[in-house]
Scaffold this motif. Structure first.
Motif, PDB file in Angstrom:
ATOM      1  N   GLY A 105      -5.150   4.756  18.057  1.00  7.12           N
ATOM      2  CA  GLY A 105      -6.501   5.268  18.289  1.00  7.12           C
ATOM      3  C   GLY A 105      -6.668   5.861  19.673  1.00  7.12           C
ATOM      4  N   LEU A 106      -6.127   5.182  20.695  1.00 10.73           N
ATOM      5  CA  LEU A 106      -6.216   5.710  22.053  1.00 10.73           C
ATOM      6  C   LEU A 106      -5.439   7.009  22.193  1.00 10.73           C
ATOM      7  CD1 LEU A 106      -5.845   2.411  24.113  1.00 10.73           C
ATOM      8  CD2 LEU A 106      -7.912   3.762  23.779  1.00 10.73           C
ATOM      9  N   LEU A 107      -4.293   7.100  21.521  1.00 11.42           N
ATOM     10  CA  LEU A 107      -3.491   8.321  21.545  1.00 11.42           C
ATOM     11  C   LEU A 107      -4.271   9.485  20.966  1.00 11.42           C
ATOM     12  CD1 LEU A 107      -0.763   9.869  21.801  1.00 11.42           C
ATOM     13  CD2 LEU A 107      -0.185   8.992  19.539  1.00 11.42           C
ATOM     14  N   ALA A 108      -4.881   9.285  19.801  1.00  8.71           N
ATOM     15  CA  ALA A 108      -5.620  10.360  19.146  1.00  8.71           C
ATOM     16  C   ALA A 108      -6.898  10.713  19.909  1.00  8.71           C
ATOM     17  CB  ALA A 108      -5.966   9.969  17.710  1.00  8.71           C
ATOM     18  N   LEU A 109      -7.574   9.707  20.427  1.00  9.90           N
ATOM     19  CA  LEU A 109      -8.836   9.947  21.131  1.00  9.90           C
ATOM     20  C   LEU A 109      -8.624  10.721  22.419  1.00  9.90           C
ATOM     21  CD1 LEU A 109     -11.892   9.449  21.404  1.00  9.90           C
ATOM     22  CD2 LEU A 109     -11.346   7.275  22.518  1.00  9.90           C
ATOM     23  N   GLY A 110      -7.551  10.425  23.134  1.00 13.58           N
ATOM     24  CA  GLY A 110      -7.336  11.063  24.426  1.00 13.58           C
ATOM     25  C   GLY A 110      -6.614  12.386  24.381  1.00 13.58           C
ATOM     26  N   ALA A 111      -6.136  12.815  23.206  1.00 17.97           N
ATOM     27  CA  ALA A 111      -5.352  14.052  23.121  1.00 17.97           C
ATOM     28  C   ALA A 111      -6.155  15.257  23.609  1.00 17.97           C
ATOM     29  CB  ALA A 111      -4.908  14.282  21.671  1.00 17.97           C
ATOM     30  N   GLY A 112      -5.585  15.997  24.543  1.00 18.98           N
ATOM     31  CA  GLY A 112      -6.226  17.210  25.038  1.00 18.98           C
ATOM     32  C   GLY A 112      -7.464  16.969  25.874  1.00 18.98           C
ATOM     33  N   GLY A 113      -7.712  15.713  26.283  1.00 14.76           N
ATOM     34  CA  GLY A 113      -8.962  15.389  26.953  1.00 14.76           C
ATOM     35  C   GLY A 113      -9.110  15.987  28.340  1.00 14.76           C
ATOM     36  N   ARG A 114      -8.009  16.325  28.983  1.00 10.76           N
ATOM     37  CA  ARG A 114      -8.094  16.833  30.348  1.00 10.76           C
ATOM     38  C   ARG A 114      -8.957  18.091  30.448  1.00 10.76           C
ATOM     39  NH1 ARG A 114      -3.010  18.610  34.253  1.00 10.76           N
ATOM     40  NH2 ARG A 114      -4.263  19.176  36.068  1.00 10.76           N
ATOM     41  N   HIS A 115      -8.822  18.975  29.461  1.00  8.58           N
ATOM     42  CA  HIS A 115      -9.550  20.247  29.504  1.00  8.58           C
ATOM     43  C   HIS A 115     -10.623  20.335  28.416  1.00  8.58           C
ATOM     44  CE1 HIS A 115      -6.735  21.779  32.463  1.00  8.58           C
ATOM     45  NE2 HIS A 115      -5.740  21.385  31.693  1.00  8.58           N
ATOM     46  N   ARG A 116     -10.949  19.207  27.782  1.00  3.96           N
ATOM     47  CA  ARG A 116     -11.947  19.230  26.704  1.00  3.96           C
ATOM     48  C   ARG A 116     -13.355  19.158  27.308  1.00  3.96           C
ATOM     49  NH1 ARG A 116     -10.808  18.650  21.539  1.00  3.96           N
ATOM     50  NH2 ARG A 116      -8.830  17.585  21.996  1.00  3.96           N
ATOM     51  N   ALA A 117     -13.759  20.257  27.918  1.00  2.98           N
ATOM     52  CA  ALA A 117     -15.062  20.327  28.579  1.00  2.98           C
ATOM     53  C   ALA A 117     -15.616  21.742  28.423  1.00  2.98           C
ATOM     54  CB  ALA A 117     -14.928  19.975  30.059  1.00  2.98           C
ATOM     55  N   PRO A 118     -16.936  21.897  28.444  1.00  8.02           N
ATOM     56  CA  PRO A 118     -17.513  23.249  28.353  1.00  8.02           C
ATOM     57  C   PRO A 118     -16.990  24.139  29.480  1.00  8.02           C
ATOM     58  CG  PRO A 118     -19.203  21.578  28.044  1.00  8.02           C
ATOM     59  CD  PRO A 118     -17.977  20.849  28.489  1.00  8.02           C
ATOM     60  N   ALA A 119     -16.776  25.407  29.165  1.00  7.37           N
ATOM     61  CA  ALA A 119     -16.257  26.359  30.154  1.00  7.37           C
ATOM     62  C   ALA A 119     -17.118  27.617  30.153  1.00  7.37           C
ATOM     63  CB  ALA A 119     -14.804  26.709  29.847  1.00  7.37           C
ATOM     64  N   ARG A 120     -17.249  28.210  31.322  1.00  9.31           N
ATOM     65  CA  ARG A 120     -17.946  29.489  31.485  1.00  9.31           C
ATOM     66  C   ARG A 120     -17.000  30.448  32.197  1.00  9.31           C
ATOM     67  NH1 ARG A 120     -23.313  31.602  32.055  1.00  9.31           N
ATOM     68  NH2 ARG A 120     -23.412  33.273  33.620  1.00  9.31           N
ATOM     69  N   ILE A 121     -16.747  31.569  31.560  1.00  7.13           N
ATOM     70  CA  ILE A 121     -15.815  32.551  32.103  1.00  7.13           C
ATOM     71  C   ILE A 121     -16.572  33.855  32.319  1.00  7.13           C
ATOM     72  CG2 ILE A 121     -13.620  33.765  31.738  1.00  7.13           C
ATOM     73  CD1 ILE A 121     -13.029  31.533  29.604  1.00  7.13           C
ATOM     74  N   GLU A 122     -16.401  34.443  33.498  1.00  4.77           N
ATOM     75  CA  GLU A 122     -17.059  35.708  33.822  1.00  4.77           C
ATOM     76  C   GLU A 122     -16.011  36.718  34.268  1.00  4.77           C
ATOM     77  OE1 GLU A 122     -19.999  35.023  36.771  1.00  4.77           O
ATOM     78  OE2 GLU A 122     -21.234  33.708  35.513  1.00  4.77           O
ATOM     79  N   ILE A 123     -16.125  37.937  33.739  1.00  8.54           N
ATOM     80  CA  ILE A 123     -15.249  39.027  34.151  1.00  8.54           C
ATOM     81  C   ILE A 123     -16.117  40.179  34.639  1.00  8.54           C
ATOM     82  CG2 ILE A 123     -13.513  40.705  33.430  1.00  8.54           C
ATOM     83  CD1 ILE A 123     -12.440  38.772  31.456  1.00  8.54           C
ATOM     84  N   THR A 124     -15.874  40.589  35.880  1.00 10.71           N
ATOM     85  CA  THR A 124     -16.604  41.707  36.477  1.00 10.71           C
ATOM     86  C   THR A 124     -15.596  42.727  37.003  1.00 10.71           C
ATOM     87  OG1 THR A 124     -16.635  40.741  38.703  1.00 10.71           O
ATOM     88  CG2 THR A 124     -18.390  40.064  37.196  1.00 10.71           C
TER      89      THR A 124
END
Length: 226
Positions: A105-124
């Motif tokens: 369960g801990l393995l599955a729950l934590g998979a990819g968690g480092r970058h599992r956060a909302p992101a905002r990308i801007e290109i100008t």
């Protein structure tokens, strides 16, 4: 004397169980950001991308990560319940059995968690901004989508011989629901700079959302370079 020995074994197994959980929390706090995994339990099963062009011409991309594994969280809860049951009953086998659902369960729950956060990308016309990543336009080489390299464990490859391009090892085909939690919702979108380094600008999303984001970023980059 026998009762004292049983209690000693039970307490030792309880300590082992707590050590497994503490090691996972420590690993995630340093590398995988377990808070992201917990916060993502209530998100959509797939990532969500919103692309728009601001009045000043800035291309803005808002990315919401995919949900982390609820089955993993359920296994952790089940393992915790087994620990309490074993502790109340003084049963050493219950503690040993609880290590299995807790670990998976801990393995599955934590998979990819480092970058599992909302992101905002801007290109100008000046360049790209995405969180702590900032690159001038002329230094952007390309965008890419990859599976997360931040998985806590490498699953064994059971297929004999080298894999052909696109082939999935037999060990990664089963079970499909765990594979979904570990891989299909743990893709990253990266930017390659002229220096040769890759920076993560979005993560914790499914492959389709990652591919769509890369296409949108490529389109915005081409328009600015005309």
């Amino acid at each position: 004397m026998e009762d004292a020995s049983v209690r000693l074994v039970v307490w030792a197994l309880l300590g082992l169980h707590l050590a497994v959980i503490a090691s996972f929390v420590w690993l995630n706090a340093r590398r995988l950001w377990w808070r992201n995994s917990l916060a993502a339990l209530w998100r959509r099963p797939r990532g969500h991308l919103i692309a728009r062009v601001a009045p000043d011409g800035t291309s803005v991309f808002a990315v919401l990560p995919a949900r982390s594994s609820r089955r993993g969280a359920a296994l952790v809860v089940a393992g915790g319940a087994m620990v309490l049951t074993g502790f109340a009953a003084g049963s050493a086998p219950a503690f040993l059995a609880a290590l299995v659902p807790t670990g998976v369960g801990l393995l599955a729950l934590g998979a990819g968690g480092r970058h599992r956060a909302p992101a905002r990308i801007e290109i100008t016309a000046e360049g790209l901004r995405a969180g702590a990543v900032a690159l001038p336009l002329q230094r952007i080489i390309s965008f890419g989508a990859d599976r997360s390299a931040g998985l806590p464990l490498a699953l064994p490859v059971l297929a004999p011989g080298p894999l052909r391009p696109g082939e999935v090892a037999e060990g990664l085909r089963q079970p499909p629901r765990l594979r979904t939690a570990l891989f299909d919702r743990s893709h990253l979108v990266t930017v390659l700079s002229a220096s040769g380094g890759r920076s993560v600008i979005a993560g914790g999303i499914d492959r389709a959302t990652a591919a769509a984001l890369v296409d949108e970023l490529d389109r915005a980059l081409r328009q600015l370079r005309r």
